[in-house]
Design an enzyme around this catalytic site. Structure first.
Site: not given
Lengths: 325, 660
Positions: B407, B451, B467
């Site tokens: 991430c 994250h 995302d």
């Protein structure tokens, strides 16, 4: 002001806990307040509460509340430790002025054990003892005997801080404790003419204060002899039971007369007391005359006690013999 | 009682035990020398009791105190602050033991002990440590009782039993107080415990930091929702934004620390939920998207994060309302936008070129964003916790060479490209997902759920969430990290014994979830039981409440509880005569086995005589018992019940054994 309060307190106490030879402690007699340690404990709890508030810590709150609850539950336990305790005053032997008076108090448990009971007069030092469940313990309370007459120490303090010491449960109980304090025996000569007869020629009847020449020696113990005359030193040396033998002053009975003596009252009483003891030890009959009291010629322990009692209570308002009002 | 008294043996025994028990929970944060000090002092005190050593004199005491003070200063670097304060308190608590001569000294020691137990709660407030703390408290109470007992008492267990029963009897009252005692805010602020070595998000992020977090199964927070929790792919727990990039790290700019309330508009359905955070040593709180909380001392910062005045140094409960569809800063200030476009002066030329190219290709910002996401999706990007090493131009290397990472890489590179293309954007750090505890209907979010994602800004639409990780590894968002890295076995590879690695073992997993729920309930209902929680509970139970009502409950309930305890203690229905009667009945039962039954009108004496005739072998014992019974019951003899029991035992032994 303070005295006024004191006397009011005493009056109130007398109404609330009247004198009694036997007493069972119950809510009527028991008072309870936090002790100094308890105040410290509360202070510590307040500090802990402040920490709990400032740190917003639930566990610190919890412990503070737990100990606070322990404090409250301890009220019951402290009270319980005193409640149901039986106090009984036992017989007390007379003493002479200057000796230590001893009062016997028996503590009995009705049901549960009573631990760490403190008993006595705060000025004399207190006595601590445990009473097991359904049994009893004896306490001997001492007090110096300073003056002649009835010694009434008054109310006895019973207290208990058990189990945690943070509370003190106490009572002032009047167990009707009293004993006679005889005058202090003081050695001295009796004046001539102490003999019962008025014939001054009878020198043999004269008694000497020194008493040394009256002492004849030791002889074997016979069952009729007074145990007071046993010669213990000889016995301890293994010489058998011997008694000190005194010459019986022949013939005349002795009269101990207060008015025949010349000095102040207490000195005269002390001298008479000495002679009552001496003559009784020699098993010699004598009479005792005090203003207003006459005890005829006699001998023996009973006679001696009667004479000592008369000497003791001389000048006091109490009728003789009789119990105090 | 005026003269100082020495300490009874029972009390000293319990003092020593209590000290050990008080110190044990502190071992985790105590310097080792304090433990040594305790051992030395305890041995010394025992020797004093055995008259083989002497009390320290004033000089020695002073020297010891000074040495302890210096020791604290050396090992803690200061004498103030909670950490040093507690070490100092414990050192004093330990040293005091040596000079305890009188009962008063012992009391000081005991009160110090209670206080030390409280300080342990500031470091660890778990349920187990709370239960454990009952041990030192009982021992301290036992020492206190021992002080009152006579010096002859030698049965430490009896004393401890009494202490335990006192605590047990105090428990109901304590619960009442805990429930009803009004809670208030802190009166003044105090230094908190240093939450050192706490793993968690920090205010700057290099990819390696997230990789490290992903190896930790430590709990970050738990959340319970009113009603059904949102679907997993909507669970973006926001912590903070990172808007400064220096070529390697993303960090929080100074601007973001300013308490500037951003403008926003609530839209859509609100979500109500409650979070219990573990200590993070950071001031920010976690929330879904943009949220409001009733927690005192908390405000919204310029990037919509919630921040407290103090760091979260112990578990914290707060209620939140989130608006996932809210419009965030539709008209952002130029300063905000300028910061959202910041880039390092040089480096990563290929990425910048690609951004320029995209800009020409897609004049519409949203199309450009979609193109970047598509690129992640179409190119052979690989989600892994073991990325290949990158060079100086980290973004270039990642985007065009290695194409492997997690991430932090995706979010960082996407933000870089968007900025380079002139679209204000920033990295958001937080957590994503969480494990649902089915029985408790709450989510556990752990450090490995950490994250990073991207927010970009559009005039009139405000900040929008994208995302990039989802394009590469949708299973990370839909299922979780474990599934996302299932192929490479890198999930929690450094903690082989973590129960989370054995979720496939059903019983173990069930136990783990049940235990977690117990802890969560403990945090919510016990640790979180502060002002707001208390009021809420009462309002739910009883409708409207006020202070008078609370006081009434407390006093009334207390009186009832106390009356019950008094009844239990005093047992007014039980009398000694009954106890004698009971022993006599046992005597009767015993003889009845030998066919001797007392006639209704037969007195104890006659009965005993008849029994003695019937059992001449035991006549003596029978008569003895009967005599003792009579003496106690009718003679008014205040004898002990134990004697009756003794006679009865003697009789039982003398009689031949018979069943009925």
């Amino acid at each position: 002001m303070i005295q006024g309060l004191q006397s009011r307190w005493n009056r109130w106490l007398a109404r609330r806990i009247p004198p009694a030879k036997n007493l069972r402690l119950s809510q009527r007699q028991i008072f309870i307040i936090p002790s100094r340690v308890g105040a410290m404990f509360i202070l510590a709890l307040i500090l802990m509460l402040l920490a709990a508030i400032n740190y917003q810590n639930s566990l610190a709150y919890g412990l503070t509340f737990l100990l606070g609850s322990v404090f409250i539950v301890a009220i019951l336990h402290t009270y319980l430790n005193l409640s149901g305790l039986m106090l009984k005053s036992g017989p007390a032997e007379p003493v002479f002025v200057g000796e230590h008076a001893r009062f016997n108090v028996r503590l009995e448990s009705e049901r549960r054990a009573h631990e760490a009971i403190v008993l006595g007069w705060p000025s004399q030092g207190m006595l601590q003892l445990d009473v097991a469940a359904l049994s009893g313990s004896d306490a001997e309370l001492g007090l110096p005997a300073t003056s002649r007459g009835w010694l009434r120490p008054g109310r006895v303090r019973v207290e208990s801080r058990f189990p945690l010491g943070i509370l003190v449960a106490w009572s002032w109980v009047d167990l009707d404790l009293q004993l006679l304090v005889y005058p202090r025996p003081v050695e001295g000569d009796l004046p001539i003419g102490a003999g019962l007869g008025d014939d001054p020629q009878e020198q043999g009847a004269r008694a000497h204060g020194s008493g040394a020449d009256d002492f004849q020696g030791l002889r074997a113990y016979q069952p009729s002899d007074s145990k007071r005359r046993l010669h213990w030193k000889a016995y301890s040396r293994g010489l058998g039971l011997l008694v000190k033998d005194f010459t019986a002053l022949s013939g005349r009975d002795i009269s101990l007369d207060f008015s025949a003596l010349a000095s102040d009252t207490e000195a005269r009483l002390s001298l008479l007391c000495y002679w009552v003891l001496q003559l009784s030890e020699r098993q010699q009959p004598f009479s005792l005359a005090l203003p207003g009291v006459y005890i005829g010629v006699d001998s023996g322990e009973q006679h001696r006690d009667r004479c000592l009692r008369a000497l003791t209570l001389f000048g006091s308002s109490f009728a003789e013999p009789g119990a105090p009002a | 009682m005026n003269k100082p008294q020495s300490i009874p043996r029972v009390s000293l025994t319990w003092l020593l035990i209590a000290q050990l028990l008080v110190i044990i929970p502190h071992l985790g944060h105590l310097p080792l020398w304090v433990v040594g000090l305790w051992l030395g002092c305890a041995a010394w005190r025992v020797q004093i009791y055995r008259m083989r050593a002497r009390f320290p004199n004033a000089w020695l005491k002073g020297a010891l105190m000074l040495a302890a003070g210096i020791g604290v200063f050396v090992s803690r670097g200061s004498l103030v602050g909670l950490d040093a304060g507690v070490v100092l308190l414990i050192a004093a608590f330990v040293l005091k033991l040596v000079e305890v001569r009188t009962r008063r000294d012992a009391l000081v020691l005991i009160f110090l002990g209670f206080f030390t137990v409280v300080t342990a709660y500031l470091f660890d407030d778990s349920m187990l440590s709370a239960i454990f703390s009952l041990l030192p408290v009982s021992a301290l109470l036992a020492a206190m009782i021992g002080l009152q007992q006579s010096t002859l008492a030698t049965r430490p267990w009896a004393t401890a039993k009494l202490a335990g029963s006192l605590l047990l009897q105090a428990l109901p009252l304590m619960l009442l107080l805990f429930l009803f005692f009004p809670r208030m805010g802190p009166l003044w602020s105090l230094p908190g415990a240093n939450a050192k070595g706490v793993t968690g998000l920090s205010d700057s992020m290099a990819p390696a930091d997230i990789a490290e977090l992903s190896q930790s199964s430590e709990l970050a927070f738990r959340a319970s929702f009113e009603g059904q929790p949102p679907p997993r792919n909507q669970l973006y727990w926001r912590a903070l934004t990172l808007d400064r990039f220096d070529g390697r790290r993303w960090s929080q700019s100074g601007f973001a620390r300013l308490p500037l309330q951003p403008s926003w508009r609530k839209q859509g359905e609100p979500i109500n939920y409650q979070i219990v955070m573990q200590p993070s040593a950071r001031p920010w709180l976690f929330s879904l998207d943009v949220a409001q909380t009733s927690l005192e001392g908390t405000r919204m910062m310029s990037d919509f994060r919630l921040q407290r005045k103090q760091p979260v140094d112990r578990s914290l409960l707060y209620n939140l309302t989130s608006w996932p569809q809210a419009l965030l800063e539709p008209a952002a200030s130029t300063e905000t936008l300028r910061r959202a476009l910041q880039l390092p002066d040089g480096g990563d030329p290929r990425s910048r070129a690609w951004a320029r190219q995209l800009k020409q290709q897609y004049p519409q910002d949203e199309q450009l964003v979609q193109a970047v996401l598509r690129n992640f999706n179409r190119q052979p990007f690989h989600y892994t916790l073991r990325p290949k090493a990158v060079g100086v131009n980290s973004i270039d290397d990642f985007l065009f060479e290695t194409r492997s990472g997690f991430c932090a890489h995706y979010a960082g590179s996407m933000t870089f490209v968007l900025r380079a293309a002139g679209i204000p954007a920033r990295v958001v750090a937080g957590y994503q997902g969480g494990e649902l505890n089915p029985s408790g209907n709450y989510l556990q979010v752990r450090q490995f759920d950490a994250h990073a994602w991207v927010e970009y800004w559009q005039a009139g639409k405000g900040w929008l969430r994208v995302d990039p990780t989802f394009e590469v590894a949708p299973e990370r968002i839909e299922l979780g990290l474990e599934e996302a890295v299932a192929g490479e076995n890198s999930f929690l590879e450094k903690s082989p014994f973590s129960p989370l690695r054995y979720r496939q073992l059903a019983w173990l997993n069930q136990f783990r979830l049940a235990w977690d729920q117990v802890n969560y309930d403990w945090q919510r209902w016990v640790l979180g039981y502060q002002g707001a929680q208390q009021l809420e509970l009462f309002q739910r139970w009883f409708g409207k409440v006020d202070g008078r009502w609370l006081a009434l409950c407390l006093v009334g309930g207390g009186a009832i509880v106390l009356a019950l305890i008094a009844l239990f203690l005093f047992k007014p229905w039980q009398h000694q005569r009954d106890q004698q009667q009971r022993v006599f009945r046992r005597f009767e039962r015993l003889l009845a086995r030998h066919a001797l039954v007392r006639q209704p009108a037969e007195g104890p004496r006659d009965f005993a005589r008849r029994a003695a005739q019937a059992l001449p072998g035991q006549a003596r014992q029978i008569q003895q018992f009967a005599r003792a019974f009579e003496a106690q019951r009718y003679g008014g003899q205040g004898q002990s019940l134990a004697i009756l029991e003794q006679h009865l035992r003697a009789l039982r032994r003398a009689l031949p054994w018979r069943l009925t």
